[in-house]
Design a protein around this motif. Structure first.
Motif, PDB file in Angstrom:
ATOM      1  N   ALA A   1      11.880  -8.973  12.213  1.00 50.13           N
ATOM      2  CA  ALA A   1      11.783  -8.675  13.640  1.00 50.13           C
ATOM      3  C   ALA A   1      11.110  -9.827  14.382  1.00 50.13           C
ATOM      4  O   ALA A   1      10.423 -10.654  13.794  1.00 50.13           O
ATOM      5  CB  ALA A   1      10.978  -7.398  13.849  1.00 50.13           C
ATOM      6  N   GLU A   2      11.313  -9.829  15.686  1.00 45.13           N
ATOM      7  CA  GLU A   2      10.732 -10.872  16.529  1.00 45.13           C
ATOM      8  C   GLU A   2       9.204 -10.901  16.421  1.00 45.13           C
ATOM      9  O   GLU A   2       8.588 -11.961  16.427  1.00 45.13           O
ATOM     10  CB  GLU A   2      11.148 -10.628  17.981  1.00 45.13           C
ATOM     11  N   GLU A   3       8.584  -9.717  16.255  1.00 49.50           N
ATOM     12  CA  GLU A   3       7.123  -9.624  16.172  1.00 49.50           C
ATOM     13  C   GLU A   3       6.570 -10.249  14.890  1.00 49.50           C
ATOM     14  O   GLU A   3       5.383 -10.550  14.809  1.00 49.50           O
ATOM     15  CB  GLU A   3       6.662  -8.162  16.228  1.00 49.50           C
ATOM     16  N   ASP A   4       7.409 -10.406  13.877  1.00 49.37           N
ATOM     17  CA  ASP A   4       6.951 -10.973  12.599  1.00 49.37           C
ATOM     18  C   ASP A   4       6.468 -12.414  12.738  1.00 49.37           C
ATOM     19  O   ASP A   4       5.768 -12.924  11.867  1.00 49.37           O
ATOM     20  CB  ASP A   4       8.067 -10.901  11.550  1.00 49.37           C
ATOM     21  N   ILE A   5       6.814 -13.056  13.829  1.00 49.34           N
ATOM     22  CA  ILE A   5       6.393 -14.445  14.040  1.00 49.34           C
ATOM     23  C   ILE A   5       4.868 -14.528  14.167  1.00 49.34           C
ATOM     24  O   ILE A   5       4.268 -15.530  13.774  1.00 49.34           O
ATOM     25  CB  ILE A   5       7.110 -15.070  15.256  1.00 49.34           C
ATOM     26  N   LEU A   6       4.238 -13.464  14.677  1.00 49.24           N
ATOM     27  CA  LEU A   6       2.776 -13.459  14.817  1.00 49.24           C
ATOM     28  C   LEU A   6       2.109 -13.466  13.446  1.00 49.24           C
ATOM     29  O   LEU A   6       1.163 -14.232  13.215  1.00 49.24           O
ATOM     30  CB  LEU A   6       2.322 -12.254  15.635  1.00 49.24           C
ATOM     31  N   GLU A   7       2.588 -12.636  12.526  1.00 50.37           N
ATOM     32  CA  GLU A   7       2.031 -12.612  11.175  1.00 50.37           C
ATOM     33  C   GLU A   7       2.316 -13.926  10.445  1.00 50.37           C
ATOM     34  O   GLU A   7       1.471 -14.428   9.707  1.00 50.37           O
ATOM     35  CB  GLU A   7       2.600 -11.436  10.390  1.00 50.37           C
ATOM     36  N   ALA A   8       3.503 -14.482  10.647  1.00 52.06           N
ATOM     37  CA  ALA A   8       3.851 -15.763  10.016  1.00 52.06           C
ATOM     38  C   ALA A   8       2.922 -16.865  10.512  1.00 52.06           C
ATOM     39  O   ALA A   8       2.477 -17.719   9.731  1.00 52.06           O
ATOM     40  CB  ALA A   8       5.305 -16.116  10.311  1.00 52.06           C
ATOM     41  N   THR A   9       2.598 -16.847  11.783  1.00 53.27           N
ATOM     42  CA  THR A   9       1.691 -17.840  12.356  1.00 53.27           C
ATOM     43  C   THR A   9       0.289 -17.691  11.766  1.00 53.27           C
ATOM     44  O   THR A   9      -0.350 -18.692  11.416  1.00 53.27           O
ATOM     45  CB  THR A   9       1.654 -17.709  13.890  1.00 53.27           C
ATOM     46  N   GLU A  10      -0.173 -16.466  11.624  1.00 50.53           N
ATOM     47  CA  GLU A  10      -1.494 -16.229  11.019  1.00 50.53           C
ATOM     48  C   GLU A  10      -1.520 -16.703   9.569  1.00 50.53           C
ATOM     49  O   GLU A  10      -2.498 -17.308   9.131  1.00 50.53           O
ATOM     50  CB  GLU A  10      -1.851 -14.745  11.103  1.00 50.53           C
ATOM     51  N   ARG A  11      -0.437 -16.432   8.812  1.00 44.02           N
ATOM     52  CA  ARG A  11      -0.377 -16.892   7.421  1.00 44.02           C
ATOM     53  C   ARG A  11      -0.420 -18.410   7.348  1.00 44.02           C
ATOM     54  O   ARG A  11      -1.095 -18.991   6.487  1.00 44.02           O
ATOM     55  CB  ARG A  11       0.902 -16.382   6.736  1.00 44.02           C
ATOM     56  N   ALA A  12       0.286 -19.080   8.251  1.00 44.98           N
ATOM     57  CA  ALA A  12       0.314 -20.547   8.265  1.00 44.98           C
ATOM     58  C   ALA A  12      -1.069 -21.111   8.585  1.00 44.98           C
ATOM     59  O   ALA A  12      -1.537 -22.046   7.921  1.00 44.98           O
ATOM     60  CB  ALA A  12       1.346 -21.043   9.269  1.00 44.98           C
TER      61      ALA A  12
END
Length: 120
Positions: free
Chosen positions: A65-76
């Motif tokens: 989902a589009e919202e998954d980008i927030l979690e991906a950014t935190e992981r990075a």
């Protein structure tokens, strides 16, 4: 639902490096050259410590989902922090910028392929 690909760039500045740390970074500069930069799941670090103390990590992640980008950014950001901290490198001004490639504009070849119905 299709998988979305995210590209996350984490930038910062080395801070308070000792002479040994600086020498280590200079010795490994070839493998961290910006000309070899790539977006990878584990992250790719690039810098030119001889010119300036800035660095960039490039990560590739995915989500549904589009919202998954927030979690991906935190992981990075956490992965970059862990890499730097684990090696004892001081840093400051860590910031991330993420892009959802499904939302990126099409390039010239992609537009032409879409218009003709041929895959790029």
């Amino acid at each position: 639902m299709s998988t979305r690909v995210f590209r996350i760039t984490v930038r910062g500045v080395f801070d308070g490096l000792g002479p040994e740390q600086r020498a280590e970074l200079l010795a490994r500069a070839g493998e961290h050259d910006v000309l070899h930069a790539a977006f990878t799941p584990e992250g790719h670090l690039s810098y030119d410590i001889a010119a300036r103390p800035a660095f960039t990590f490039r990560f590739q992640d995915s989500g549904e989902a589009e919202e998954d980008i927030l979690e991906a950014t935190e992981r990075a950001e956490e992965a970059a922090r862990a890499w730097l901290t684990g090696r004892g490198y001081g840093f400051k001004n860590l910031r991330a910028l993420a892009e959802d490639l499904s939302q990126a504009p099409l390039g010239k070849r992609q537009r032409r392929a879409a218009a003709t119905g041929n895959p790029a």
